[in-house]
Write a protein that holds these residues in place. Structure first.
Motif, PDB file in Angstrom:
ATOM      1  N   ASP A  25     -21.480  46.445  69.287  1.00  0.00           N
ATOM      2  CA  ASP A  25     -20.308  46.371  68.935  1.00  0.00           C
ATOM      3  C   ASP A  25     -19.309  47.197  69.200  1.00  0.00           C
ATOM      4  N   THR A  26     -19.577  48.744  69.158  1.00  0.00           N
ATOM      5  CA  THR A  26     -18.704  49.641  69.329  1.00  0.00           C
ATOM      6  C   THR A  26     -18.830  50.306  70.617  1.00  0.00           C
ATOM      7  N   TYR A  27     -17.699  50.835  71.139  1.00  0.00           N
ATOM      8  CA  TYR A  27     -17.641  51.375  72.761  1.00  0.00           C
ATOM      9  C   TYR A  27     -18.678  52.616  72.498  1.00  0.00           C
ATOM     10  N   SER A  28     -19.277  52.970  73.547  1.00  0.00           N
ATOM     11  CA  SER A  28     -20.020  54.084  74.094  1.00  0.00           C
ATOM     12  C   SER A  28     -19.686  54.292  75.562  1.00  0.00           C
ATOM     13  N   LEU A  29     -19.650  55.526  75.989  1.00  0.00           N
ATOM     14  CA  LEU A  29     -19.442  55.723  77.369  1.00  0.00           C
ATOM     15  C   LEU A  29     -20.893  55.945  77.917  1.00  0.00           C
ATOM     16  N   TYR A  30     -22.011  55.748  77.169  1.00  0.00           N
ATOM     17  CA  TYR A  30     -23.218  55.565  77.693  1.00  0.00           C
ATOM     18  C   TYR A  30     -23.654  54.065  78.072  1.00  0.00           C
ATOM     19  N   ASP A  31     -22.778  53.376  77.501  1.00  0.00           N
ATOM     20  CA  ASP A  31     -23.021  51.757  77.765  1.00  0.00           C
ATOM     21  C   ASP A  31     -22.347  51.231  78.879  1.00  0.00           C
ATOM     22  N   ILE A  32     -21.113  51.603  79.323  1.00  0.00           N
ATOM     23  CA  ILE A  32     -20.268  50.876  80.225  1.00  0.00           C
ATOM     24  C   ILE A  32     -19.537  52.063  81.176  1.00  0.00           C
ATOM     25  N   TYR A  33     -19.213  51.619  82.426  1.00  0.00           N
ATOM     26  CA  TYR A  33     -18.536  52.487  83.037  1.00  0.00           C
ATOM     27  C   TYR A  33     -17.200  51.640  83.791  1.00  0.00           C
ATOM     28  N   VAL A  34     -16.120  51.986  83.790  1.00  0.00           N
ATOM     29  CA  VAL A  34     -15.016  50.929  84.548  1.00  0.00           C
ATOM     30  C   VAL A  34     -14.327  51.575  85.555  1.00  0.00           C
ATOM     31  N   ARG A  35     -14.402  51.104  86.890  1.00  0.00           N
ATOM     32  CA  ARG A  35     -13.550  51.730  87.734  1.00  0.00           C
ATOM     33  C   ARG A  35     -12.252  50.752  88.306  1.00  0.00           C
ATOM     34  N   SER A  36     -11.211  51.197  88.574  1.00  0.00           N
ATOM     35  CA  SER A  36     -10.279  50.458  89.059  1.00  0.00           C
ATOM     36  C   SER A  36      -9.671  50.827  90.221  1.00  0.00           C
ATOM     37  N   THR A  37      -8.889  50.070  91.194  1.00  0.00           N
ATOM     38  CA  THR A  37      -8.260  50.536  92.345  1.00  0.00           C
ATOM     39  C   THR A  37      -6.965  51.079  91.598  1.00  0.00           C
ATOM     40  N   ASP A  38      -6.343  52.080  92.518  1.00  0.00           N
ATOM     41  CA  ASP A  38      -5.147  52.717  91.890  1.00  0.00           C
ATOM     42  C   ASP A  38      -3.821  51.624  92.285  1.00  0.00           C
ATOM     43  N   VAL A  39      -3.981  50.892  91.200  1.00  0.00           N
ATOM     44  CA  VAL A  39      -2.806  49.973  91.435  1.00  0.00           C
ATOM     45  C   VAL A  39      -2.285  49.420  89.976  1.00  0.00           C
ATOM     46  N   ASP A  40      -1.235  49.317  89.668  1.00  0.00           N
ATOM     47  CA  ASP A  40      -0.611  49.263  88.290  1.00  0.00           C
ATOM     48  C   ASP A  40      -1.387  47.998  87.892  1.00  0.00           C
ATOM     49  N   ARG A  41      -1.240  46.907  88.119  1.00  0.00           N
ATOM     50  CA  ARG A  41      -1.694  45.613  87.982  1.00  0.00           C
ATOM     51  C   ARG A  41      -3.277  45.351  87.841  1.00  0.00           C
ATOM     52  N   THR A  42      -4.047  46.267  88.565  1.00  0.00           N
ATOM     53  CA  THR A  42      -5.452  46.290  88.208  1.00  0.00           C
ATOM     54  C   THR A  42      -5.762  47.233  87.100  1.00  0.00           C
ATOM     55  N   LEU A  43      -5.196  48.191  87.100  1.00  0.00           N
ATOM     56  CA  LEU A  43      -5.383  49.152  85.938  1.00  0.00           C
ATOM     57  C   LEU A  43      -5.048  48.446  84.628  1.00  0.00           C
ATOM     58  N   MET A  44      -3.962  47.665  84.485  1.00  0.00           N
ATOM     59  CA  MET A  44      -3.534  47.051  83.165  1.00  0.00           C
ATOM     60  C   MET A  44      -4.377  45.926  82.874  1.00  0.00           C
ATOM     61  N   SER A  45      -4.954  45.222  84.258  1.00  0.00           N
ATOM     62  CA  SER A  45      -5.874  44.186  83.866  1.00  0.00           C
ATOM     63  C   SER A  45      -7.201  44.566  83.266  1.00  0.00           C
ATOM     64  N   ALA A  46      -7.609  45.873  83.836  1.00  0.00           N
ATOM     65  CA  ALA A  46      -8.711  46.422  83.271  1.00  0.00           C
ATOM     66  C   ALA A  46      -8.478  46.770  81.701  1.00  0.00           C
ATOM     67  N   GLU A  47      -7.454  47.401  81.499  1.00  0.00           N
ATOM     68  CA  GLU A  47      -7.257  47.696  79.882  1.00  0.00           C
ATOM     69  C   GLU A  47      -6.801  46.446  79.247  1.00  0.00           C
ATOM     70  N   ALA A  48      -6.399  45.140  79.386  1.00  0.00           N
ATOM     71  CA  ALA A  48      -6.424  44.028  78.739  1.00  0.00           C
ATOM     72  C   ALA A  48      -7.817  43.651  78.612  1.00  0.00           C
ATOM     73  N   ASN A  49      -8.602  43.571  79.501  1.00  0.00           N
ATOM     74  CA  ASN A  49     -10.161  42.947  79.632  1.00  0.00           C
ATOM     75  C   ASN A  49     -10.750  43.794  78.481  1.00  0.00           C
ATOM     76  N   LEU A  50     -10.734  45.263  78.377  1.00  0.00           N
ATOM     77  CA  LEU A  50     -11.502  46.043  77.681  1.00  0.00           C
ATOM     78  C   LEU A  50     -10.967  45.990  76.238  1.00  0.00           C
ATOM     79  N   ALA A  51      -9.881  45.416  75.748  1.00  0.00           N
ATOM     80  CA  ALA A  51      -9.344  45.128  74.619  1.00  0.00           C
ATOM     81  C   ALA A  51      -9.933  43.852  74.011  1.00  0.00           C
TER      82      ALA A  51
END
Length: 419
Positions: free
Chosen positions: A87-113
């Motif tokens: 249930d709680t986040y840990s860097l050992y469980d997940i890794y997230v990479r995005s292209t260096d574009v505002d909309r993909t970075l923001m999408s990743a943030e919303a998704n992780l929320a």
């Protein structure tokens, strides 16, 4: 028998096969998705909505609808991988990479929320139910993995060769009247599948915003344009060479994750690897896997490459595609079943993964020669002539200076002797 009918039969059989057997348990997943809804990138010249002030956010940026869709997708992923992720986040469980574009970075943030709503000790502010999670990226021009925009001469040569091929030129010829019509009314030159897709994308977004489209669009939008726009998504990874150079590195990394997971050598021992990218990224990966169904990947379109294990400790790979709010569709790569043994999956995809991407991007001499067009040659000759003229003037100047020096051509004191 029609090959398309054969393919449909195989697909139907493999899908029913997948439903009849135990798919096992997902122990690792690579997740690639497209960003959420955005505003147009660059409206066409005659666009009645080309004034940026008419839009809720600047051009190319993620809208509130786009943020919300990814929040919901994150919650969907949480439900799918509830057995896999704490249930709680840990860097050992997940890794997230995005292209260096505002909309993909923001999408990743919303998704992780949606994927990791904070709980217990990870609630750091009672007014903000959000957990900040790292998202990794590099500049697009250096990114040959996800953005796939790092300079590759061989790729540029091969894609230009494809666009000039008889097959693509025939398509352009067949649609010449449509190109002329769209050019006249949009004010932008439309002469290729790529330019059709650009215009179709803008009109589609304006349609989503319930904006009244110009009357000239009625005979051509969406159906006539949609077919050609969908076709454009096949080109960047149209053949094996293009696939290796455009999407091969990403597929290779995904497979490497699964192989290491099976071997118990994935460190840290992560459960989820998420990639936030674009519609082209999604289409390119599906093309490289040989499972792309010609269409324009919608916002939040998601590819799931999952490593599964059954009760006999056998490892399998499944590819699923979620292109709407509905449940994902199980796909079957050529030469395998929907539940594809990992070793066979590795074998079948080996020819699309470059061993040395940088080396494969280098043009051989014949290709280098053919890639130099008349414009390039004219530019080289012009530069050479200008350099030669500059050199001549420098030599003349030096000779003149030297002549004056030798003949004592300087100011002298006026003589006071009588004439």
């Amino acid at each position: 028998m029609d090959l398309r009918l054969v393919h449909l039969c195989i697909l139907t059989l493999s899908c029913s096969f997948a439903q009849d057997i135990d798919l096992g348990t997902v122990i690792f997943a690579n997740v690639l998705f497209r960003h959420g809804d955005r505003t147009p990138l660059n409206p066409y010249p005659t666009d009645p909505y080309k004034n940026e002030s008419l839009w809720p956010v600047p051009f190319g940026q993620l809208t509130n609808l786009g943020r919300h869709r990814h929040l919901l997708l994150g919650r969907w992923l949480r439900n799918r991988y509830e057995h896999l992720l704490p249930d709680t986040y840990s860097l050992y469980d997940i890794y997230v990479r995005s292209t260096d574009v505002d909309r993909t970075l923001m999408s990743a943030e919303a998704n992780l929320a949606g994927l990791y709503p904070p709980k217990d000790k990870q609630i750091w502010d009672n007014d903000i139910k959000w957990m900040p999670i790292p998202i990794h990226t590099i500049p697009e021009k250096q990114d040959n993995l996800l953005a796939a925009k790092k300079y590759c001469p061989k790729y540029d040569y091969e894609i230009e060769k494809l666009k000039n091929s008889p097959e693509i030129q025939r398509i352009n010829k067949e649609n010449e009247k449509l190109y002329i019509y769209l050019t006249e009314h949009s004010g932008k030159k439309i002469d290729s599948l790529e330019s059709i897709e650009y215009l179709y994308d803008t009109l589609s977004i304006e349609n989503i915003f319930n904006l009244t489209l110009p009357k000239w669009t009625t005979p051509v939008f969406p159906y006539k344009m949609q077919k050609l726009a969908s076709m454009d998504f096949k080109l960047p990874a149209y053949n094996k060479i293009l696939q290796r150079l455009k999407s091969g590195l990403l597929l290779g990394e995904m497979i490497n994750h699964m192989v290491k997971k099976q071997e118990g050598a994935l460190y840290p021992d992560r459960k989820l690897w998420i990639y936030s990218a674009h519609d082209t990224t999604v289409a390119n990966l599906l093309m490289t896997l040989g499972v792309f169904d010609e269409h324009c990947p919608p916002y939040t379109a998601t590819v799931l490459m999952e490593l599964r294990v059954n009760t006999k400790e056998q490892y399998f790979v499944t590819i699923s595609y979620k292109n709407s709010s509905a449940e994902p569709t199980l796909l079957t790569i050529p030469g395998c079943l929907a539940l594809c043994p990992l070793h066979q999956f590795v074998k079948l995809t080996k020819d699309t993964i470059p061993e040395d991407w940088e080396k494969e991007c280098v043009l051989d001499w014949e290709q280098h020669e053919s890639s130099i067009n008349l414009t390039t040659i004219f530019g080289i000759l012009t530069s050479s002539i200008l350099m030669l003229i500059s050199l001549v003037f420098m030599i003349i100047g030096f000779v003149y200076w030297h002549y004056k020096r030798e003949h004592n051509q300087y100011y002298r004191r006026l003589t006071t002797d009588p004439i």
